[in-house]
Design an enzyme around this catalytic site. Structure first.
Site, PDB file in Angstrom:
ATOM      1  N   SER A 124      56.220 -49.385  69.321  1.00  0.00           N
ATOM      2  CA  SER A 124      55.574 -48.572  68.279  1.00  0.00           C
ATOM      3  C   SER A 124      54.807 -47.421  68.892  1.00  0.00           C
ATOM      4  O   SER A 124      54.278 -47.527  70.003  1.00  0.00           O
ATOM      5  CB  SER A 124      54.607 -49.476  67.516  1.00  0.00           C
ATOM      6  OG  SER A 124      53.741 -48.711  66.719  1.00  0.00           O
ATOM      7  N   TYR A 148      47.369 -55.752  67.390  1.00  0.00           N
ATOM      8  CA  TYR A 148      48.811 -55.595  67.161  1.00  0.00           C
ATOM      9  C   TYR A 148      49.396 -54.612  68.179  1.00  0.00           C
ATOM     10  O   TYR A 148      50.393 -54.891  68.842  1.00  0.00           O
ATOM     11  CB  TYR A 148      49.084 -55.111  65.726  1.00  0.00           C
ATOM     12  CG  TYR A 148      50.421 -54.424  65.604  1.00  0.00           C
ATOM     13  CD1 TYR A 148      51.599 -55.145  65.741  1.00  0.00           C
ATOM     14  CD2 TYR A 148      50.499 -53.045  65.405  1.00  0.00           C
ATOM     15  CE1 TYR A 148      52.828 -54.509  65.675  1.00  0.00           C
ATOM     16  CE2 TYR A 148      51.714 -52.403  65.333  1.00  0.00           C
ATOM     17  CZ  TYR A 148      52.883 -53.135  65.478  1.00  0.00           C
ATOM     18  OH  TYR A 148      54.086 -52.490  65.429  1.00  0.00           O
ATOM     19  N   LYS A 152      52.226 -54.882  71.572  1.00  0.00           N
ATOM     20  CA  LYS A 152      53.384 -54.034  71.894  1.00  0.00           C
ATOM     21  C   LYS A 152      53.224 -53.452  73.299  1.00  0.00           C
ATOM     22  O   LYS A 152      54.177 -53.405  74.087  1.00  0.00           O
ATOM     23  CB  LYS A 152      53.524 -52.912  70.858  1.00  0.00           C
ATOM     24  CG  LYS A 152      53.939 -53.394  69.487  1.00  0.00           C
ATOM     25  CD  LYS A 152      55.349 -53.992  69.507  1.00  0.00           C
ATOM     26  CE  LYS A 152      55.781 -54.553  68.178  1.00  0.00           C
ATOM     27  NZ  LYS A 152      57.030 -55.315  68.234  1.00  0.00           N
TER      28      LYS A 152
HETATM   29  N1  UFG Z   1      47.236 -43.980  54.023  1.00  0.00           N
HETATM   30  C1  UFG Z   1      46.546 -43.696  52.858  1.00  0.00           C
HETATM   31  N2  UFG Z   1      46.512 -44.651  51.870  1.00  0.00           N
HETATM   32  C2  UFG Z   1      47.155 -45.845  51.996  1.00  0.00           C
HETATM   33  C3  UFG Z   1      47.867 -46.124  53.194  1.00  0.00           C
HETATM   34  C4  UFG Z   1      47.877 -45.159  54.187  1.00  0.00           C
HETATM   35  O1  UFG Z   1      45.958 -42.623  52.692  1.00  0.00           O
HETATM   36  O2  UFG Z   1      47.094 -46.671  51.058  1.00  0.00           O
HETATM   37  C5  UFG Z   1      47.325 -42.938  55.072  1.00  0.00           C
HETATM   38  C6  UFG Z   1      46.798 -43.350  56.428  1.00  0.00           C
HETATM   39  O3  UFG Z   1      45.421 -43.056  56.523  1.00  0.00           O
HETATM   40  C7  UFG Z   1      47.665 -42.495  57.349  1.00  0.00           C
HETATM   41  C8  UFG Z   1      49.008 -42.396  56.610  1.00  0.00           C
HETATM   42  O4  UFG Z   1      48.711 -42.672  55.256  1.00  0.00           O
HETATM   43  O5  UFG Z   1      47.138 -41.190  57.461  1.00  0.00           O
HETATM   44  C9  UFG Z   1      50.051 -43.383  57.099  1.00  0.00           C
HETATM   45  O6  UFG Z   1      49.509 -44.691  57.068  1.00  0.00           O
HETATM   46  P1  UFG Z   1      50.447 -45.990  57.252  1.00  0.00           P
HETATM   47  O7  UFG Z   1      49.557 -47.189  57.111  1.00  0.00           O
HETATM   48  O8  UFG Z   1      51.625 -45.899  56.361  1.00  0.00           O
HETATM   49  O9  UFG Z   1      50.978 -45.829  58.729  1.00  0.00           O
HETATM   50  P2  UFG Z   1      50.158 -45.767  60.093  1.00  0.00           P
HETATM   51  O10 UFG Z   1      50.522 -44.468  60.727  1.00  0.00           O
HETATM   52  O11 UFG Z   1      48.739 -46.069  59.956  1.00  0.00           O
HETATM   53  O12 UFG Z   1      50.773 -47.023  60.803  1.00  0.00           O
HETATM   54  C10 UFG Z   1      52.072 -47.030  61.306  1.00  0.00           C
HETATM   55  C11 UFG Z   1      52.653 -48.432  61.322  1.00  0.00           C
HETATM   56  C12 UFG Z   1      51.859 -49.328  62.215  1.00  0.00           C
HETATM   57  C13 UFG Z   1      51.729 -48.692  63.552  1.00  0.00           C
HETATM   58  C14 UFG Z   1      51.180 -47.306  63.430  1.00  0.00           C
HETATM   59  C15 UFG Z   1      51.112 -46.633  64.766  1.00  0.00           C
HETATM   60  O13 UFG Z   1      52.643 -48.972  60.018  1.00  0.00           O
HETATM   61  O14 UFG Z   1      52.538 -50.557  62.347  1.00  0.00           O
HETATM   62  O15 UFG Z   1      52.001 -46.533  62.578  1.00  0.00           O
HETATM   63  O16 UFG Z   1      51.551 -45.380  64.831  1.00  0.00           O
HETATM   64  F1  UFG Z   1      50.881 -49.424  64.312  1.00  0.00           F
END
Ligand code: UFG
Length: 332
Positions: A124, A148, A152
């Site tokens: 990841s 998590y 990885k």
């Molecule tokens: N976000 C919101 N509201 C939500 C969910 C997310 O505003 O309900 C925002 C987050 O703040 C972020 C973006 O949307 O800016 C993406 O969030 P995600 O949770 O969809 O994805 P992340 O980038 O946080 O996480 C993903 C994977 C993880 C991994 C991570 C590392 O889901 O497993 O990328 O890059 F660890």
């Protein structure tokens, strides 16, 4: 090739199975269905026509792995099984280290025992250190900031040490950015239990009326519209990245590739793209930042393009349209 996919009924594994089967490979799915539905293999078979072999087994039971690897004449393994929820990993780190690390070691032991030394590993972008800057390159500083992510990062180290100790192993590590969307048929897709932690499944459930509004986690980041920027990649493009990686993974040694598009999209842009692609309204409210989130994360995908011939094909609109097709099918 005959390919074993651990976690083959999960989000990444199931789409990878479809892509492999469509390219004429044989697939054996190994899954304990702890975070996936037992209906997935049948849906994969419907999309592709098979042939598909499935084993219900657990990485933490070495005898399960031994059985499947001994009996199936496997050429290579794609290891997708693993826990992946950041918040859950903070609450129960031992469960994450046990499942993701012990699971990997059990798998490697079983592979070595039966002389299968060809592995593609799900990693990841979360392994990159928060001090880094987008676009992240494969040699950017590594240092995850949650349990998590550390599973990885540690898994990558285990694999590097293994390859150093025994140069007959061929290992490719794929660092995913933000896979979203679903197979265009809408028959398989991301199916998180309970309230989704990730943005797109949340957006889809709001659009479907299952949840009231998307909470935008902060609009005061140093980005053009103030919301977080990520590198969203269609799940079928990500799946194709696995097939390309497998085909190039014939030579011994270890390789690491980012799988992303190289393009950043903000939370507000993603919500707007979903509304435009699907002709629906997605209410949202701005709330506080989510702890641990970075403002901007996107890939430099150059290495995967040069060495694997990997070029994502699907647009953001298609990612949103396919996610919606899957959401409607889920609802029945
Ligand atoms: N976000 C919101 N509201 C939500 C969910 C997310 O505003 O309900 C925002 C987050 O703040 C972020 C973006 O949307 O800016 C993406 O969030 P995600 O949770 O969809 O994805 P992340 O980038 O946080 O996480 C993903 C994977 C993880 C991994 C991570 C590392 O889901 O497993 O990328 O890059 F660890």
């Amino acid at each position: 090739m005959r390919v074993l996919i651990t976690g083959g009924a999960g989000y990444i594994g199931s789409h990878t199975a479809v892509e492999l089967l469509s390219e004429g490979h044989e697939v054996i799915i190994f899954d304990n269905y702890s975070n996936s539905s037992t209906t997935v293999p049948e849906r994969i078979a419907r999309i592709t026509g098979g042939p598909l072999t499935c084993f219900r087994g657990d990485l933490l039971r070495p005898s399960d792995l031994d059985l499947v690897i001994r009996d199936q004449g496997i050429d290579a393994v794609i290891h997708c099984a693993g826990f992946k929820a950041v918040a859950e990993s903070v609450e129960d780190p031992l469960m994450y280290y046990r499942n993701n690390l012990t699971g990997l070691i059990n798998l490697l032991d079983a592979m070595a025992e039966h002389d299968v030394r060809n592995l593609v590993f799900s990693s990841s972008a979360t392994v990159y250190h928060a001090s880094g800057e987008s676009p992240y390159q494969e040699d950017s500083l590594v240092g995850a900031n949650n349990p998590y992510g550390r599973t990885k990062e540690m898994s990558e180290r285990v694999l590097a040490d293994l390859v150093a100790s025994d140069p007959t192993w061929a290992v490719t590590i794929l660092r995913y950015f933000n896979p979203i969307g679903a197979h265009p048929s809408g028959l398989i897709g991301d199916d998180p239990e309970g309230i989704p932690a990730n943005l797109l499944p949340y957006v889809a459930r709001v659009a479907a009326g299952e949840l009231p509004a998307v909470q935008i986690y902060g609009d005061d980041y140093d980005t053009p519209d103030g919301t977080g920027i990520r590198d969203y990649i269609h799940i079928m493009d990500l799946a194709r990245g696995h097939v390309l990686a497998l085909l190039e993974n014939r030579e011994p040694g270890m390789r690491v590739y980012n799988l992303g598009t190289g393009r950043g999209t903000s939370v507000k842009e993603l919500i707007a793209a979903f509304e435009a692609a699907n002709g629906c309204v997605v209410p949202s409210v701005v709330t506080a930042r989510r702890p641990g989130d970075l403002p901007v994360v996107y890939a430099d995908p150059t290495l995967a393009r040069q060495e694997l011939g990997f070029t994502p094909r699907y647009s953001l609109e298609e990612m949103c349209a396919h996610a919606w097709a899957w959401q409607r099918l889920r609802q029945g």
